[in-house]
Design a protein around this motif. Structure first.
Motif, PDB file in Angstrom:
ATOM      1  N   UNK A  71      41.365  15.050 -55.878  1.00 51.21           N
ATOM      2  CA  UNK A  71      41.215  14.974 -57.254  1.00 51.21           C
ATOM      3  C   UNK A  71      42.399  14.462 -58.310  1.00 51.21           C
ATOM      4  N   UNK A  72      43.563  14.992 -57.558  1.00 50.77           N
ATOM      5  CA  UNK A  72      45.031  14.724 -58.017  1.00 50.77           C
ATOM      6  C   UNK A  72      45.078  13.123 -58.030  1.00 50.77           C
ATOM      7  N   UNK A  73      44.834  12.806 -56.529  1.00 51.52           N
ATOM      8  CA  UNK A  73      45.179  11.377 -56.410  1.00 51.52           C
ATOM      9  C   UNK A  73      44.265  10.386 -57.012  1.00 51.52           C
ATOM     10  N   UNK A  74      43.033  10.815 -57.276  1.00 48.37           N
ATOM     11  CA  UNK A  74      42.181  10.107 -58.074  1.00 48.37           C
ATOM     12  C   UNK A  74      42.558  10.009 -59.672  1.00 48.37           C
ATOM     13  N   UNK A  75      43.026  11.152 -60.285  1.00 49.25           N
ATOM     14  CA  UNK A  75      43.731  11.347 -61.502  1.00 49.25           C
ATOM     15  C   UNK A  75      44.775  10.318 -61.546  1.00 49.25           C
ATOM     16  N   UNK A  76      45.625  10.146 -60.562  1.00 51.53           N
ATOM     17  CA  UNK A  76      46.778   9.330 -60.563  1.00 51.53           C
ATOM     18  C   UNK A  76      46.392   7.926 -60.782  1.00 51.53           C
ATOM     19  N   UNK A  77      45.479   7.462 -59.952  1.00 49.93           N
ATOM     20  CA  UNK A  77      44.963   6.012 -59.879  1.00 49.93           C
ATOM     21  C   UNK A  77      44.304   5.809 -61.245  1.00 49.93           C
ATOM     22  N   UNK A  78      43.610   6.797 -61.798  1.00 52.42           N
ATOM     23  CA  UNK A  78      42.728   6.336 -62.991  1.00 52.42           C
ATOM     24  C   UNK A  78      43.666   6.421 -64.292  1.00 52.42           C
ATOM     25  N   UNK A  79      44.452   7.355 -64.170  1.00 51.24           N
ATOM     26  CA  UNK A  79      45.766   7.334 -65.391  1.00 51.24           C
ATOM     27  C   UNK A  79      45.555   8.674 -65.901  1.00 51.24           C
ATOM     28  N   UNK A  80      46.577   9.641 -66.042  1.00 48.90           N
ATOM     29  CA  UNK A  80      46.510  11.031 -65.979  1.00 48.90           C
ATOM     30  C   UNK A  80      46.267  11.127 -68.038  1.00 48.90           C
ATOM     31  N   UNK A  81      45.572  12.195 -68.261  1.00 52.30           N
ATOM     32  CA  UNK A  81      45.126  12.420 -69.623  1.00 52.30           C
ATOM     33  C   UNK A  81      46.104  12.879 -70.360  1.00 52.30           C
ATOM     34  N   UNK A  82      47.326  13.629 -69.627  1.00 54.98           N
ATOM     35  CA  UNK A  82      48.604  14.028 -70.308  1.00 54.98           C
ATOM     36  C   UNK A  82      49.290  12.636 -70.787  1.00 54.98           C
ATOM     37  N   UNK A  83      49.143  11.632 -69.842  1.00 55.08           N
ATOM     38  CA  UNK A  83      49.959  10.647 -70.428  1.00 55.08           C
ATOM     39  C   UNK A  83      49.289   9.711 -71.558  1.00 55.08           C
ATOM     40  N   UNK A  84      47.918   9.905 -71.653  1.00 54.40           N
ATOM     41  CA  UNK A  84      47.382   9.272 -72.909  1.00 54.40           C
ATOM     42  C   UNK A  84      47.764  10.318 -74.119  1.00 54.40           C
ATOM     43  N   UNK A  85      47.768  11.319 -73.899  1.00 55.86           N
ATOM     44  CA  UNK A  85      48.307  12.564 -74.948  1.00 55.86           C
ATOM     45  C   UNK A  85      49.750  11.999 -75.382  1.00 55.86           C
ATOM     46  N   UNK A  86      50.818  11.901 -74.490  1.00 58.41           N
ATOM     47  CA  UNK A  86      52.061  11.677 -74.802  1.00 58.41           C
ATOM     48  C   UNK A  86      52.244  10.368 -75.384  1.00 58.41           C
ATOM     49  N   UNK A  87      51.474   9.251 -75.022  1.00 57.62           N
ATOM     50  CA  UNK A  87      51.622   8.026 -75.712  1.00 57.62           C
ATOM     51  C   UNK A  87      51.148   8.156 -77.133  1.00 57.62           C
ATOM     52  N   UNK A  88      50.109   8.798 -77.460  1.00 56.07           N
ATOM     53  CA  UNK A  88      49.389   9.037 -78.734  1.00 56.07           C
ATOM     54  C   UNK A  88      50.345   9.707 -79.474  1.00 56.07           C
ATOM     55  N   UNK A  89      51.117  10.876 -79.096  1.00 54.72           N
ATOM     56  CA  UNK A  89      52.082  11.630 -79.758  1.00 54.72           C
ATOM     57  C   UNK A  89      53.376  10.797 -80.203  1.00 54.72           C
ATOM     58  N   UNK A  90      53.797   9.776 -79.155  1.00 53.85           N
ATOM     59  CA  UNK A  90      54.966   8.980 -79.240  1.00 53.85           C
ATOM     60  C   UNK A  90      54.495   7.975 -80.526  1.00 53.85           C
ATOM     61  N   UNK A  91      53.384   7.485 -80.509  1.00 55.03           N
ATOM     62  CA  UNK A  91      53.010   6.325 -81.448  1.00 55.03           C
ATOM     63  C   UNK A  91      52.990   7.057 -82.805  1.00 55.03           C
ATOM     64  N   UNK A  92      52.458   8.273 -82.989  1.00 55.00           N
ATOM     65  CA  UNK A  92      52.238   9.144 -84.259  1.00 55.00           C
ATOM     66  C   UNK A  92      53.757   9.496 -84.807  1.00 55.00           C
ATOM     67  N   UNK A  93      54.832   9.818 -83.897  1.00 55.72           N
ATOM     68  CA  UNK A  93      56.148   9.903 -84.013  1.00 55.72           C
ATOM     69  C   UNK A  93      56.781   8.624 -84.805  1.00 55.72           C
ATOM     70  N   UNK A  94      56.356   7.532 -84.112  1.00 58.30           N
ATOM     71  CA  UNK A  94      56.888   6.252 -84.465  1.00 58.30           C
ATOM     72  C   UNK A  94      56.503   5.949 -85.968  1.00 58.30           C
ATOM     73  N   UNK A  95      55.282   5.948 -86.046  1.00 64.12           N
ATOM     74  CA  UNK A  95      54.563   5.720 -87.500  1.00 64.12           C
ATOM     75  C   UNK A  95      55.240   6.772 -88.535  1.00 64.12           C
ATOM     76  N   UNK A  96      55.363   7.956 -88.345  1.00 67.72           N
ATOM     77  CA  UNK A  96      56.193   9.009 -89.191  1.00 67.72           C
ATOM     78  C   UNK A  96      57.271   8.292 -89.416  1.00 67.72           C
ATOM     79  N   UNK A  97      58.174   8.094 -88.616  1.00 71.78           N
ATOM     80  CA  UNK A  97      59.548   7.690 -88.751  1.00 71.78           C
ATOM     81  C   UNK A  97      59.752   6.349 -89.575  1.00 71.78           C
ATOM     82  N   UNK A  98      59.004   5.328 -89.337  1.00 71.15           N
ATOM     83  CA  UNK A  98      58.987   4.241 -89.993  1.00 71.15           C
ATOM     84  C   UNK A  98      58.583   4.430 -91.409  1.00 71.15           C
ATOM     85  N   UNK A  99      57.476   5.482 -91.636  1.00 65.50           N
ATOM     86  CA  UNK A  99      57.159   5.636 -92.999  1.00 65.50           C
ATOM     87  C   UNK A  99      58.356   6.237 -93.807  1.00 65.50           C
ATOM     88  N   UNK A 100      59.117   6.791 -93.409  1.00 64.96           N
ATOM     89  CA  UNK A 100      60.166   7.718 -94.103  1.00 64.96           C
ATOM     90  C   UNK A 100      61.298   6.615 -94.482  1.00 64.96           C
TER      91      UNK A 100
END
Length: 100
Positions: A71-100
């Motif tokens: 299961x861990x190997x498959x998750x690594x191949x497909x892409x970890x859901x936590x990475x999706x979360x981290x990228x989304x959080x980072x994009x939101x932070x960038x949007x907030x910073x540039x709006x200020x």
């Protein structure tokens, strides 16, 4: 779903679970401990979808370890859901910073 192949099952799993969880990502601050739990959930679900078969001579503990590793190997191949979360959080932070 019973007659779907592995790729179709993975697609449906991601579409159903990841899309539901992604909707909540914007409300959650990224946390490493929760990210690890999310990845563990993904690995467990993928292990079930992968249907890792147990050999007759294999003890139950070894089978669970093998299934978990698969299961861990498959998750690594497909892409970890936590990475999706981290990228989304980072994009939101960038949007907030540039709006200020």
């Amino acid at each position: 779903i019973k007659h779907a192949n592995f790729e179709q099952k993975c697609f449906l799993l991601c579409r159903a679970v990841l899309s539901a969880v992604s909707w909540l990502f914007c409300r959650w601050p990224f946390q490493k401990s929760i990210a690890a739990e999310l990845d563990q959930l993904q690995s467990s679900m993928l292990a079930v979808v992968a249907q890792v078969h147990r050999f007759p001579e294999e003890c139950i503990e070894d089978w669970f370890k093998c299934r978990k590793a698969c299961g861990r190997k498959l998750a690594g191949k497909i892409g970890l859901w936590s990475d999706v979360w981290a990228r989304r959080a980072l994009r939101l932070l960038v949007v907030i910073i540039y709006e200020i």
